[in-house]
Design a protein around this motif. Structure first.
Motif, PDB file in Angstrom:
ATOM      1  N   ARG A 189     -13.252  46.247  78.874  1.00  0.00           N
ATOM      2  CA  ARG A 189     -11.748  45.784  78.353  1.00  0.00           C
ATOM      3  C   ARG A 189     -11.826  44.121  78.510  1.00  0.00           C
ATOM      4  O   ARG A 189     -11.212  43.347  77.523  1.00  0.00           O
ATOM      5  N   GLN A 193     -10.675  42.292  75.603  1.00  0.00           N
ATOM      6  CA  GLN A 193      -9.187  41.633  75.635  1.00  0.00           C
ATOM      7  C   GLN A 193      -9.209  40.663  76.861  1.00  0.00           C
ATOM      8  O   GLN A 193      -8.761  40.793  77.845  1.00  0.00           O
ATOM      9  N   LYS A 295      -1.783  46.141  78.438  1.00  0.00           N
ATOM     10  CA  LYS A 295      -2.055  46.491  76.822  1.00  0.00           C
ATOM     11  C   LYS A 295      -2.819  48.054  76.825  1.00  0.00           C
ATOM     12  O   LYS A 295      -3.795  48.218  77.326  1.00  0.00           O
ATOM     13  N   THR A 296      -2.244  48.868  75.854  1.00  0.00           N
ATOM     14  CA  THR A 296      -3.045  50.244  75.763  1.00  0.00           C
ATOM     15  C   THR A 296      -3.595  50.246  74.521  1.00  0.00           C
ATOM     16  O   THR A 296      -3.145  51.387  73.850  1.00  0.00           O
ATOM     17  N   GLU A 297      -4.066  49.456  73.983  1.00  0.00           N
ATOM     18  CA  GLU A 297      -4.745  49.405  72.575  1.00  0.00           C
ATOM     19  C   GLU A 297      -6.309  50.011  73.133  1.00  0.00           C
ATOM     20  O   GLU A 297      -6.980  49.334  73.735  1.00  0.00           O
ATOM     21  N   SER A 298      -6.636  50.945  72.098  1.00  0.00           N
ATOM     22  CA  SER A 298      -7.963  51.615  72.751  1.00  0.00           C
ATOM     23  C   SER A 298      -9.125  51.227  71.616  1.00  0.00           C
ATOM     24  O   SER A 298     -10.221  51.306  72.536  1.00  0.00           O
ATOM     25  N   TYR A 300     -11.453  48.648  69.590  1.00  0.00           N
ATOM     26  CA  TYR A 300     -11.735  47.169  68.835  1.00  0.00           C
ATOM     27  C   TYR A 300     -13.248  47.311  68.291  1.00  0.00           C
ATOM     28  O   TYR A 300     -14.309  47.235  68.927  1.00  0.00           O
ATOM     29  N   GLN A 350      -7.402  56.664  67.950  1.00  0.00           N
ATOM     30  CA  GLN A 350      -6.168  55.706  68.608  1.00  0.00           C
ATOM     31  C   GLN A 350      -4.822  56.349  68.194  1.00  0.00           C
ATOM     32  O   GLN A 350      -3.865  56.200  68.993  1.00  0.00           O
ATOM     33  N   SER A 354      -2.131  56.817  71.319  1.00  0.00           N
ATOM     34  CA  SER A 354      -1.483  55.641  71.547  1.00  0.00           C
ATOM     35  C   SER A 354      -0.152  55.805  72.258  1.00  0.00           C
ATOM     36  O   SER A 354       0.244  55.431  73.188  1.00  0.00           O
TER      37      SER A 354
END
Ligand SMILES: Cc1cc2nc3c(=O)[nH]c(=O)nc-3n(C[C@H](O)[C@H](O)[C@H](O)COP(=O)(O)OP(=O)(O)OC[C@H]3O[C@@H](n4cnc5c(N)ncnc54)[C@H](O)[C@@H]3O)c2cc1C
Length: 406
Positions: A189, A193, A295-298, A300, A350, A354
């Motif tokens: 991560r 990120q 941030k919980t964006e899974s 990329y 996602q 999410s």
């Protein structure tokens, strides 16, 4: 594998069947190469499922051995539902202890609220707790030898359709998918990120296992002014204890663990005194601080996050394992669907995860804040009123998760 399938299909369906199209569809996800980073709950469970599905999957673990820290772990019903999909429920039940009720009480032992776990939707599966070692041994059974230890990645280069990974031994490898399952301090991560640090809750916590204060003890969460102590049975003889205190200057973190625990929980009710009087040696008391991902964006590109790397947060809802196993089954189900390509798999993952993941992190943070209201007189009144009116805060959250309202 494809050749033998061609022969079988020809035999069964004859020449008119469009084998090329069939194989193209069937092969979409078959030959993708996957790297799982981290062999904790999330990484080990995903490796099990992907191997069973026939994927080419590597798993690396930064620790030189497969030891586990962490005293015990509570598994609410949704974790058990996910373990069932992994065919591991019987093994877990054999080492676990089931509970039927949750109580929130004041530090003096006076009950604030109780809730039965036998009512719908909580009764979809049992609520249990067990030693963390036992859970990890079950998850890693038969796969331990395939985990590459003492290995981490140092760099990920996303190159269009794949990701090129450099390992700490200097070796480089291409993968179609890199799965970050490396916990709340995830290095993966951090790479994808880089500018999103963890949120710190200025809370110090301790965990240990000790003897049960009394037979038939059901889980109780005692809330004090600036602290909280949970006692949760894990067998007929033992309980899992978790205590925390708001500690902005880290004065309690700096103290020897037993001194700190005795100081923080000196005025708590008799069951806590019993637990403190029977604490294990220092090596078996785990001390830490509470943090949450910001941030919980899974997803990329070709990197996907699961487990605490995606949704690490305070254990207020005890959702770490449940959410991790939900991630695992969701991603593995998508990867098992041969009609999808990898991009679609990741979009679906996602989308499916999410809202639930973001809600769980927010709600877990909210419960820490609710407990923290006890610092002032008015805050205590508000906190106690909310708990009396709505019930144990974790049960309120579990109801929503199990009713699948999120
Ligand atoms: C005090 C406390 C109490 C908790 N209680 C509960 C509970 O009762 N119930 C519950 O469900 N959850 C609980 N949790 C949360 C739960 O522990 C986590 O959600 C769960 O362990 C997450 O699993 P994971 O596999 O994502 O991460 P981890 O368990 O942290 O595993 C990550 C793995 O990755 C490895 N790793 C790390 N970095 C690298 C790297 N760079 N390269 C390779 N490998 C790497 C680590 O060594 C580790 O083996 C609690 C957490 C805390 C802090």
């Amino acid at each position: 594998m494809i050749l033998s399938r061609t022969v079988v299909i020809k035999k069964v369906f004859g020449k008119r069947f469009n084998i090329d199209l069939f194989i193209e569809v069937m092969s979409k996800l078959e030959n993708i190469r996957i790297l799982i980073v981290g062999a904790g709950i999330a990484g080990s469970a995903l490796f099990r499922r992907l191997k069973a599905q026939g994927h080419q999957v590597d798993i690396i673990e930064k620790s030189p051995t497969l030891t586990n820290e962490g005293a015990a772990i509570c598994l609410p019903a949704n974790a058990m539902i996910e373990l069932k999909k992994l065919n591991l429920v019987d093994q877990v039940m054999a080492c676990a202890h089931q509970v039927n009720q949750i109580e929130y009480a004041l530090s003096n032992g006076k009950t604030l609220a109780k809730a039965s776990l036998n009512d719908a939707p909580l009764n979809k599966a049992p609520f249990v707790a067990l030693k963390r070692d036992a859970l990890m041994n079950i998850l890693r059974k038969d796969i331990a030898e395939e985990i590459t230890l003492d290995t981490c990645l140092t760099h990920i280069e996303q190159t269009g359709e794949s990701a090129t990974v450099t390992f700490n031994n200097g070796y480089t490898q291409h993968y179609d998918l890199v799965v970050g399952a490396d916990g709340i301090n995830s290095h993966v991560r951090g790479i994808i990120q880089p500018d999103t640090p963890l949120l710190k809750h200025t809370v110090t916590n301790w965990r240990f296992i000790t003897q049960k204060p009394s037979q038939d003890f059901q889980p109780v969460y005692y809330v004090g002014d600036t602290s909280l102590f949970m006692i949760y049975p894990i067998s007929n003889e033992e309980v899992y204890c978790y205590g925390h205190v708001i500690d902005p200057t880290e004065q309690y973190y700096a103290m020897p663990v037993k001194t700190a625990l005795n100081a923080v929980f000196a005025n708590y009710a008799a069951p806590i005194k019993h637990c403190l009087d029977n604490m294990p040696d220092n090596d078996h008391i785990i001390r830490g601080g509470l943090k949450s991902v910001a941030k919980t964006e899974s997803v990329y590109n070709n990197v996907v996050l699961i487990g605490d790397a995606l949704h690490g947060c305070p254990p207020s809802l005890q959702q770490g394992a449940g959410m991790s196993l939900e991630d695992v089954n969701c991603l593995a189900d998508q990867l098992a669907d041969n009609t999808l390509d990898l991009k679609k798999v990741l979009v679906n993952y996602q989308q499916a995860r999410s809202a639930r993941v973001a809600w769980t992190v927010q709600e877990s943070n909210k419960i820490i804040k609710l407990a923290g209201l006890g610092q002032s007189f008015i805050g205590r009144l508000v906190r106690n009123f909310i708990i009396r009116r709505t019930g144990p805060a974790n049960v309120v959250g579990w109801r929503k998760l199990l009713a699948e309202k999120i």
